[in-house]
Write a protein that holds these residues in place. Structure first.
Motif, short mmCIF file in Angstrom:
data_model
loop_
_atom_site.label_atom_id
_atom_site.label_comp_id
_atom_site.label_asym_id
_atom_site.label_seq_id
_atom_site.Cartn_x
_atom_site.Cartn_y
_atom_site.Cartn_z
N LEU A 192 -1.85 -1.88 -8.29
CA LEU A 192 -0.79 -2.27 -7.37
C LEU A 192 -1.35 -2.78 -6.05
O LEU A 192 -0.84 -3.75 -5.48
CB LEU A 192 0.16 -1.10 -7.12
CG LEU A 192 1.37 -1.39 -6.23
CD1 LEU A 192 2.19 -2.54 -6.81
CD2 LEU A 192 2.23 -0.13 -6.08
N LYS A 193 -2.41 -2.14 -5.55
CA LYS A 193 -3.05 -2.63 -4.33
C LYS A 193 -3.62 -4.03 -4.53
O LYS A 193 -3.58 -4.87 -3.65
CB LYS A 193 -4.14 -1.66 -3.90
CG LYS A 193 -3.65 -0.40 -3.20
CD LYS A 193 -4.81 0.55 -2.96
CE LYS A 193 -4.37 1.75 -2.13
NZ LYS A 193 -4.32 1.43 -0.69
N GLY A 194 -4.17 -4.28 -5.73
CA GLY A 194 -4.67 -5.61 -6.06
C GLY A 194 -3.54 -6.61 -6.16
O GLY A 194 -3.66 -7.76 -5.69
N PHE A 195 -2.43 -6.22 -6.78
CA PHE A 195 -1.26 -7.10 -6.89
C PHE A 195 -0.75 -7.48 -5.51
O PHE A 195 -0.45 -8.65 -5.24
CB PHE A 195 -0.16 -6.38 -7.68
CG PHE A 195 1.07 -7.21 -7.90
CD1 PHE A 195 1.20 -8.00 -9.04
CD2 PHE A 195 2.12 -7.19 -6.98
CE1 PHE A 195 2.34 -8.77 -9.24
CE2 PHE A 195 3.25 -7.96 -7.18
CZ PHE A 195 3.37 -8.75 -8.32
N MET A 196 -0.65 -6.50 -4.61
CA MET A 196 -0.18 -6.78 -3.26
C MET A 196 -1.11 -7.76 -2.54
O MET A 196 -0.65 -8.67 -1.85
CB MET A 196 -0.09 -5.47 -2.47
CG MET A 196 1.00 -4.53 -2.92
SD MET A 196 0.86 -2.89 -2.15
CE MET A 196 1.04 -3.31 -0.42
N ALA A 197 -2.40 -7.60 -2.72
CA ALA A 197 -3.35 -8.49 -2.07
C ALA A 197 -3.21 -9.92 -2.58
O ALA A 197 -3.26 -10.88 -1.80
CB ALA A 197 -4.78 -7.99 -2.28
N GLY A 198 -3.06 -10.08 -3.90
CA GLY A 198 -2.85 -11.41 -4.45
C GLY A 198 -1.58 -12.05 -3.92
O GLY A 198 -1.55 -13.26 -3.63
N LEU A 199 -0.55 -11.25 -3.75
CA LEU A 199 0.72 -11.72 -3.21
C LEU A 199 0.56 -12.17 -1.75
O LEU A 199 0.99 -13.26 -1.37
CB LEU A 199 1.76 -10.60 -3.31
CG LEU A 199 3.23 -10.97 -3.24
CD1 LEU A 199 3.67 -11.68 -4.51
CD2 LEU A 199 4.07 -9.69 -3.05
N PHE A 200 -0.06 -11.31 -0.94
CA PHE A 200 -0.21 -11.61 0.49
C PHE A 200 -1.07 -12.84 0.73
O PHE A 200 -0.74 -13.69 1.56
CB PHE A 200 -0.81 -10.41 1.22
CG PHE A 200 0.03 -9.16 1.18
CD1 PHE A 200 1.41 -9.23 0.99
CD2 PHE A 200 -0.55 -7.91 1.33
CE1 PHE A 200 2.18 -8.07 0.95
CE2 PHE A 200 0.21 -6.75 1.29
CZ PHE A 200 1.58 -6.83 1.11
#
Length: 298
Positions: free
Chosen positions: A32-40
């Protein structure tokens, strides 16, 4: 009066001690932290595409266009630093340090990089597909600019070697940005410290594997003739490998200069502090689960 920043030794050891915390964190949280980073990071990529829509700048002032894009793109990295999301490029730096200091098993880096990479890719594709392409927020000029950006990054005009070398230049700067942010104790200082190295990397045209996870697939959706296979071989793989070497070029000198065991907070204090997820931690790293190595401002 307390210092306005952490010492280089403290920041280096914060990165070293983040490795075992990340390694023991639940896979779902790491993804989830990786997903958020890709989104940001894709938010900054969207601004790059919007700016590329101006034909006058692209034709008559390409250098100025690069500078403006470089000034806008770091908004995504600032979100990542402040919200403690995980970029695989930051995880490269963290796990190299933690592995060399024997804080994690030798194979831990491969597991962590895989989880974060998949999370980054998922977040970037989600933003590119659902929040940009299917919302049709781009004008015709932006669509053309987006496709041209993807072609320039993965098309026949650029080869594996060039993207590999550009990946090295990129992640030296990205890791400098995040390390400088981890030195700061207040939010404004973290923003300023992380902004300028990212400004340099984007303006120069270096290659960041996660930024391209948005820029190239979005361009493909908008009509770039580049194939998915060419993107993976000609852009993703060389940028990923170059980013690894770029991370090493920063963290290995940091390890040599400031990573002596005498600076390990556990050894200096001689205390056993509370644990996070079963991992022994120090006062300033017990909450630092992010791949970028930054710490809360206590």
């Amino acid at each position: 009066m307390s210092s306005q920043m952490f010492t280089l030794e403290e920041a280096t050891w914060a990165w070293i001690n983040t490795g075992p915390i990340k390694h023991k964190a639940p896979i779902g949280k790491r993804f989830l932290k990786g997903f958020m980073a890709g989104l940001f990071l894709s938010m900054g990529g969207m601004l790059v595409n919007i700016l590329s829509a101006d034909p006058w700048l692209s034709t008559n002032a390409p250098g100025l266009l690069k500078i403006i894009q470089g000034a806008c793109f770091p908004v995504g990295l600032v979100m990542i630093v402040l919200l403690q999301a995980d970029l695989v490029t930051g995880a490269m730096a963290i796990m190299i340090l933690s592995t060399l200091k024997r804080k994690v098993p030798f194979w831990a880096f491969a597991v962590d990089w895989t989880i974060v990479f998949i999370g980054n890719l998922s977040g970037a594709l989600f933003y590119a597909g659902l929040l940009v392409y299917y919302t049709e927020i781009y004008t015709e000029a932006m669509v053309t600019g987006s496709a041209a950006t993807a072609t320039s990054k993965a098309g026949p005009a650029i080869n594996f070697r060039e993207n590999f070398l550009r990946g090295i230049g990129c992640n030296v700067l990205v890791c400098i940005a995040v390390f400088q942010a981890s030195l700061a104790k207040d939010v404004i200082s973290k923003i300023v410290a992380s902004w300028f190295p990212i400004f340099v990397f984007v303006s120069a045209g270096f290659e960041h594997v996660v930024a391209s996870m948005f820029l190239i697939p979005e361009g493909l959706m908008q009509g770039s003739p580049v194939s998915v296979g060419r993107y993976i071989w000609n852009a993703m793989i060389p940028a990923f490998l170059g980013n690894i070497l770029g991370a090493a070029l920063l963290v290995l000198p940091l390890l040599y200069l400031y990573g002596d065991d005498e600076h390990d907070p556990l050894q200096v204090s001689g205390e056993t502090l509370p644990t996070t997820n079963g991992i022994q931690s120090t006062g300033y790293t017990k909450d630092a689960e992010s791949a970028d190595g930054s710490r809360p401002s206590n």
